[in-house]
Motif scaffolding. Structure first.
Motif, PDB file in Angstrom:
ATOM      1  N   ASP A   7     106.907 -21.237  24.720  1.00  0.00           N
ATOM      2  CA  ASP A   7     106.169 -20.098  25.314  1.00  0.00           C
ATOM      3  C   ASP A   7     107.138 -19.111  25.956  1.00  0.00           C
ATOM      4  O   ASP A   7     106.991 -17.901  25.841  1.00  0.00           O
ATOM      5  N   LYS A   8     108.171 -19.663  26.658  1.00  0.00           N
ATOM      6  CA  LYS A   8     109.122 -18.768  27.336  1.00  0.00           C
ATOM      7  C   LYS A   8     109.850 -17.917  26.298  1.00  0.00           C
ATOM      8  O   LYS A   8     110.032 -16.714  26.452  1.00  0.00           O
ATOM      9  N   LYS A   9     110.206 -18.552  25.162  1.00  0.00           N
ATOM     10  CA  LYS A   9     110.955 -17.831  24.108  1.00  0.00           C
ATOM     11  C   LYS A   9     110.073 -16.721  23.550  1.00  0.00           C
ATOM     12  O   LYS A   9     110.505 -15.585  23.385  1.00  0.00           O
ATOM     13  N   LYS A  10     108.783 -17.043  23.321  1.00  0.00           N
ATOM     14  CA  LYS A  10     107.848 -16.059  22.759  1.00  0.00           C
ATOM     15  C   LYS A  10     107.710 -14.874  23.729  1.00  0.00           C
ATOM     16  O   LYS A  10     107.737 -13.718  23.340  1.00  0.00           O
ATOM     17  N   LYS A  11     107.632 -15.195  25.038  1.00  0.00           N
ATOM     18  CA  LYS A  11     107.454 -14.137  26.044  1.00  0.00           C
ATOM     19  C   LYS A  11     108.691 -13.236  26.058  1.00  0.00           C
ATOM     20  O   LYS A  11     108.593 -12.025  26.103  1.00  0.00           O
ATOM     21  N   ARG A  12     109.885 -13.873  25.951  1.00  0.00           N
ATOM     22  CA  ARG A  12     111.120 -13.069  25.938  1.00  0.00           C
ATOM     23  C   ARG A  12     111.113 -12.144  24.726  1.00  0.00           C
ATOM     24  O   ARG A  12     111.463 -10.977  24.811  1.00  0.00           O
ATOM     25  N   LYS A  13     110.603 -12.654  23.597  1.00  0.00           N
ATOM     26  CA  LYS A  13     110.610 -11.873  22.346  1.00  0.00           C
ATOM     27  C   LYS A  13     109.712 -10.651  22.501  1.00  0.00           C
ATOM     28  O   LYS A  13     110.106  -9.532  22.224  1.00  0.00           O
ATOM     29  N   HIS A  14     108.462 -10.866  23.004  1.00  0.00           N
ATOM     30  CA  HIS A  14     107.571  -9.696  23.078  1.00  0.00           C
ATOM     31  C   HIS A  14     108.018  -8.768  24.193  1.00  0.00           C
ATOM     32  O   HIS A  14     107.878  -7.551  24.093  1.00  0.00           O
ATOM     33  N   THR A  15     108.615  -9.299  25.249  1.00  0.00           N
ATOM     34  CA  THR A  15     109.106  -8.414  26.323  1.00  0.00           C
ATOM     35  C   THR A  15     110.195  -7.493  25.787  1.00  0.00           C
ATOM     36  O   THR A  15     110.198  -6.290  26.058  1.00  0.00           O
ATOM     37  N   ALA A  16     111.101  -8.043  24.976  1.00  0.00           N
ATOM     38  CA  ALA A  16     112.192  -7.230  24.391  1.00  0.00           C
ATOM     39  C   ALA A  16     111.606  -6.149  23.485  1.00  0.00           C
ATOM     40  O   ALA A  16     112.011  -4.983  23.543  1.00  0.00           O
ATOM     41  N   ALA A  17     110.605  -6.506  22.687  1.00  0.00           N
ATOM     42  CA  ALA A  17     109.985  -5.522  21.777  1.00  0.00           C
ATOM     43  C   ALA A  17     109.285  -4.425  22.588  1.00  0.00           C
ATOM     44  O   ALA A  17     109.388  -3.234  22.266  1.00  0.00           O
ATOM     45  N   CYS A  18     108.629  -4.811  23.675  1.00  0.00           N
ATOM     46  CA  CYS A  18     107.925  -3.824  24.513  1.00  0.00           C
ATOM     47  C   CYS A  18     108.937  -2.926  25.238  1.00  0.00           C
ATOM     48  O   CYS A  18     108.731  -1.719  25.354  1.00  0.00           O
ATOM     49  N   ARG A  19     110.056  -3.509  25.681  1.00  0.00           N
ATOM     50  CA  ARG A  19     111.079  -2.685  26.360  1.00  0.00           C
ATOM     51  C   ARG A  19     111.645  -1.650  25.395  1.00  0.00           C
ATOM     52  O   ARG A  19     111.903  -0.505  25.777  1.00  0.00           O
ATOM     53  N   GLU A  20     111.774  -2.028  24.128  1.00  0.00           N
ATOM     54  CA  GLU A  20     112.310  -1.098  23.122  1.00  0.00           C
ATOM     55  C   GLU A  20     111.329   0.064  22.920  1.00  0.00           C
ATOM     56  O   GLU A  20     111.716   1.229  22.900  1.00  0.00           O
ATOM     57  N   ILE A  21     110.042  -0.254  22.841  1.00  0.00           N
ATOM     58  CA  ILE A  21     109.026   0.809  22.672  1.00  0.00           C
ATOM     59  C   ILE A  21     109.013   1.711  23.902  1.00  0.00           C
ATOM     60  O   ILE A  21     108.986   2.942  23.799  1.00  0.00           O
ATOM     61  N   LEU A  22     109.090   1.103  25.089  1.00  0.00           N
ATOM     62  CA  LEU A  22     109.052   1.896  26.326  1.00  0.00           C
ATOM     63  C   LEU A  22     110.256   2.831  26.393  1.00  0.00           C
ATOM     64  O   LEU A  22     110.122   4.004  26.756  1.00  0.00           O
ATOM     65  N   ARG A  23     111.420   2.325  25.989  1.00  0.00           N
ATOM     66  CA  ARG A  23     112.635   3.177  25.994  1.00  0.00           C
ATOM     67  C   ARG A  23     112.413   4.389  25.089  1.00  0.00           C
ATOM     68  O   ARG A  23     112.756   5.526  25.443  1.00  0.00           O
ATOM     69  N   LYS A  24     111.785   4.186  23.928  1.00  0.00           N
ATOM     70  CA  LYS A  24     111.548   5.297  23.001  1.00  0.00           C
ATOM     71  C   LYS A  24     110.575   6.315  23.622  1.00  0.00           C
ATOM     72  O   LYS A  24     110.760   7.525  23.526  1.00  0.00           O
ATOM     73  N   LEU A  25     109.516   5.794  24.288  1.00  0.00           N
ATOM     74  CA  LEU A  25     108.546   6.692  24.931  1.00  0.00           C
ATOM     75  C   LEU A  25     109.231   7.513  26.019  1.00  0.00           C
ATOM     76  O   LEU A  25     109.067   8.726  26.115  1.00  0.00           O
TER      77      LEU A  25
END
Ligand SMILES: Oc1ccc2c(c1)N[C@H](O)CC2
Length: 117
Positions: A7-25
């Motif tokens: 679960d922790k690994k999955k959370k890290r994965k989606h957090t990284a993907a969300c941070r990338e989208i936020l950086r683009k926004l």
């Protein structure tokens, strides 16, 4: 690897993907009005009209603190930025148009994230 580690690994994965989208926004030229909280001293009636003020810097802090259990929790707060903008601004206004443009840009980035994960 017990359930918790997965679960922790999955959370890290989606957090990284969300941070990338936020950086683009945040880097988008139309993002100016959404980067930081609206200052109630500058816009007195804002908090009377907008019950859940939210902005990209607040979302960034919550992401960094691991506050979003799922990517959808992050998405819901991003969408709240655009809903607040539609409520407070005429569609046919500079900020209203910026909100619509940035919402479309987010929808495209989000569709990519869903496809790639
Ligand atoms: O005329 C104004 C003055 C200030 C703001 C807006 C419009 N819209 C933003 O959503 C919030 C800040």
């Amino acid at each position: 690897k017990d359930e918790g580690d997965k679960d922790k690994k999955k959370k890290r994965k989606h957090t990284a993907a969300c941070r990338e989208i936020l950086r683009k926004l945040q880097a988008h030229e139309m993002a100016t009005w959404f980067l930081f909280p609206v200052d109630p001293k500058v816009v007195p009636n804002y908090r009377k009209v907008i019950k859940k003020p939210i902005d990209f810097s607040t979302i960034e802090n919550r992401l960094k603190k691991g506050r979003y259990k799922t990517a959808e929790g992050f998405m819901n707060e991003i969408l709240m930025v655009f809903d607040n903008c539609r409520l407070f601004n005429e569609d046919d206004s500079p900020i209203g148009r910026a909100g619509h443009a940035l919402r479309s840009y987010f929808d495209e980035r989000w569709a990519e994230l869903v496809r790639d994960n």
